[in-house]
Design a protein around this motif. Structure first.
Motif, short mmCIF file in Angstrom:
data_model
loop_
_atom_site.label_atom_id
_atom_site.label_comp_id
_atom_site.label_asym_id
_atom_site.label_seq_id
_atom_site.Cartn_x
_atom_site.Cartn_y
_atom_site.Cartn_z
N THR A 1 -9.65 -9.55 5.29
CA THR A 1 -8.97 -9.68 4.59
C THR A 1 -8.18 -8.40 4.34
N ASN A 2 -8.47 -7.12 5.37
CA ASN A 2 -7.83 -6.07 6.61
C ASN A 2 -6.51 -6.38 6.00
N GLU A 3 -5.67 -5.95 4.99
CA GLU A 3 -4.15 -5.45 4.79
C GLU A 3 -3.76 -4.55 6.26
N VAL A 4 -2.95 -5.01 7.38
CA VAL A 4 -2.53 -4.08 8.14
C VAL A 4 -1.58 -3.12 8.37
N LEU A 5 -0.11 -4.13 7.94
CA LEU A 5 1.17 -3.57 7.80
C LEU A 5 1.45 -4.60 6.52
N LYS A 6 1.93 -2.89 5.87
CA LYS A 6 1.69 -3.58 4.08
C LYS A 6 3.19 -3.33 3.60
N GLN A 7 4.16 -4.79 3.63
CA GLN A 7 5.57 -4.78 3.87
C GLN A 7 5.55 -3.53 4.73
N ILE A 8 5.87 -3.78 5.47
CA ILE A 8 6.89 -2.42 7.05
C ILE A 8 8.59 -2.16 6.44
N SER A 9 9.26 -2.09 6.26
CA SER A 9 10.61 -1.61 6.69
C SER A 9 10.89 -1.00 8.10
N PHE A 10 11.82 -2.04 8.54
CA PHE A 10 12.02 -0.86 9.88
C PHE A 10 13.67 -1.36 10.51
N SER A 11 14.30 -0.59 11.55
CA SER A 11 15.17 -1.36 11.91
C SER A 11 15.52 -0.05 12.99
N LEU A 12 16.19 -1.14 14.44
CA LEU A 12 16.28 0.15 15.72
C LEU A 12 17.81 -0.26 16.09
N GLU A 13 18.78 0.54 16.41
CA GLU A 13 20.18 0.31 16.35
C GLU A 13 19.85 0.40 18.04
N GLY B 1 0.71 8.21 14.63
CA GLY B 1 0.38 7.97 13.82
C GLY B 1 -1.42 7.94 13.98
N PRO B 2 -1.96 8.05 13.20
CA PRO B 2 -3.40 8.45 13.66
C PRO B 2 -4.03 6.99 13.58
N SER B 3 -4.98 7.11 14.84
CA SER B 3 -5.47 5.73 14.57
C SER B 3 -6.04 4.43 14.63
N GLY B 4 -5.74 3.84 14.31
CA GLY B 4 -5.72 2.61 13.49
C GLY B 4 -4.74 2.46 12.34
N SER B 5 -3.42 2.81 12.43
CA SER B 5 -2.78 3.11 11.39
C SER B 5 -1.58 1.69 11.47
N LEU C 1 7.36 -7.03 6.27
CA LEU C 1 6.65 -6.92 6.90
C LEU C 1 5.62 -7.00 6.93
N LYS C 2 4.14 -7.88 6.42
CA LYS C 2 2.95 -7.98 6.22
C LYS C 2 2.06 -8.85 7.93
N LYS C 3 1.01 -8.25 7.65
CA LYS C 3 0.04 -8.30 8.74
C LYS C 3 -1.49 -8.04 8.33
N SER C 4 -2.28 -9.04 7.95
CA SER C 4 -4.01 -8.62 7.92
C SER C 4 -4.41 -9.44 8.92
N PHE C 5 -5.43 -8.65 9.19
CA PHE C 5 -6.74 -9.82 9.67
C PHE C 5 -8.04 -9.74 8.74
N VAL D 1 9.46 8.00 13.63
CA VAL D 1 8.64 7.14 12.55
C VAL D 1 6.76 7.77 12.69
N PHE D 2 6.49 7.98 11.51
CA PHE D 2 4.85 8.08 10.99
C PHE D 2 4.86 7.21 10.63
N MET D 3 3.62 6.26 11.24
CA MET D 3 3.34 6.26 10.09
C MET D 3 1.70 6.07 9.67
N ASP D 4 1.41 6.08 8.65
CA ASP D 4 0.01 6.14 8.30
C ASP D 4 -1.29 5.09 7.09
N GLY D 5 -2.14 4.53 7.71
CA GLY D 5 -2.43 3.38 6.45
C GLY D 5 -1.57 2.03 6.75
N GLY D 6 -0.76 2.10 7.55
CA GLY D 6 0.02 0.64 7.84
C GLY D 6 1.12 0.15 7.16
#
Ligand code: ADP
Ligand code: MG
Length: 247
Positions: A15-27, A36-40, A9-13, A214-219
């Motif tokens: 030029t700000n790339e907010v999610l960088k190729q996230i892969s994730f599943s939930l059973e 994770g920190p604010s803004g991640s 998953l990729k998401k930008s606002f 799950v720990f997120m940082d910097g997208g």
């Protein structure tokens, strides 16, 4: 079988790339805490799942149905069918201020018009009882404490019988003495095997209630694991630093 499957998953606002190729599943029946920190990008990830944000690439599948497949969204008519399997609870409650508690709960199912009114009213009563707010049915949100508002929001999210509940920092807007009553309702749901993603700063809750953290940082997802390992033996330097500051 995964109830949620997210790939690249990729998401930008802009030029700000907010999610960088996230892969994730939930059973099914799993409780995942995202920290994770604010803004991640935690809120953006949750909002993307229920189509409050449009993503720029990758795939999202809910219960094996695509919402987005390789960056292409399904037809508008099919979007609701997919996102309708999820309910969401927001940091700032998002209750309708001009409606009573009972009316807040009954509004969405009455609009959908799939059930007789009496069934909807009974369901609302049962859910208010479950969150301990039977006596507030006719109150307006402005007359409730933050903790009570959030419990109403949880009951409202349950009205459409979601398979998955998403929580975005549900206790972050509350006075500390009111967080317990909300966390208790969430813990009860987890014990009833509700499938949940909880974005939270409550490390105690993550440790005690989540099946996985799950720990997120910097997208990006930096690391994830069962709480016992995650908290006692974090692997990445960024995770260690975050836990030192917050735990
Ligand atoms: P978190 O929930 O982890 O604090 P967010 O998902 O809210 O992070 O935000 C991630 C990044 O995306 C931040 O840099 C934030 O400024 C940016 N962002 C979030 N929403 C918007 C928006 N609607 N427009 C522009 N930038 C946004
Ligand atoms: Mg957020």
């Amino acid at each position: 079988m995964s109830l949620i499957q997210v790939s690249n998953l990729k998401k930008s606002f802009g030029t700000n790339e907010v999610l960088k190729q996230i892969s994730f599943s939930l059973e099914k029946n799993e409780v995942v805490a995202i920290i994770g920190p604010s803004g991640s990008g935690k809120s953006t990830l949750l909002r993307s799942l229920i189509n409050l944000e449009q993503i720029n690439g990758g795939s999202i599948q809910i219960d094996n149905d695509y919402l987005v497949h390789d960056g292409v969204y399904v037809k508008p008519n099919d979007i609701k069918k997919v996102t309708g399997k999820m309910g969401m609870v927001f940091q700032h409650f998002n209750l309708f201020p001009h409606l009573t508690v009972k009316q807040n709960l009954e509004m969405a199912p009455k609009l959908l018009n799939h059930q007789p009114a009496i069934e909807i009213e009974t369901h609302a009563k049962d859910l208010l009882d479950k969150v301990g707010l039977t006596e507030k049915a006719d109150a307006y949100p402005s007359n409730l404490s933050g903790g009570q508002k959030q419990r109403v929001a949880i009951a409202r999210a349950l009205m459409l019988n979601p398979d998955i509940l998403l929580f975005d920092e549900p206790t972050s807007a509350l006075d500390p003495e009111l967080t317990g009553e909300v966390l208790k309702v969430m813990k009860d749901l987890a014990e009833e095997s509700m499938t949940m993603i909880v974005v939270t700063h409550e490390m105690g809750f993550a440790r005690e209630v989540a099946d996985r953290v799950v720990f997120m940082d910097g997208g990006e997802i930096i690391e994830s694991g069962i709480p016992k390992d995650f908290f006692s033996n974090p692997q990445a330097e960024r995770t260690k630093m975050f836990l030192q500051r917050n735990y």
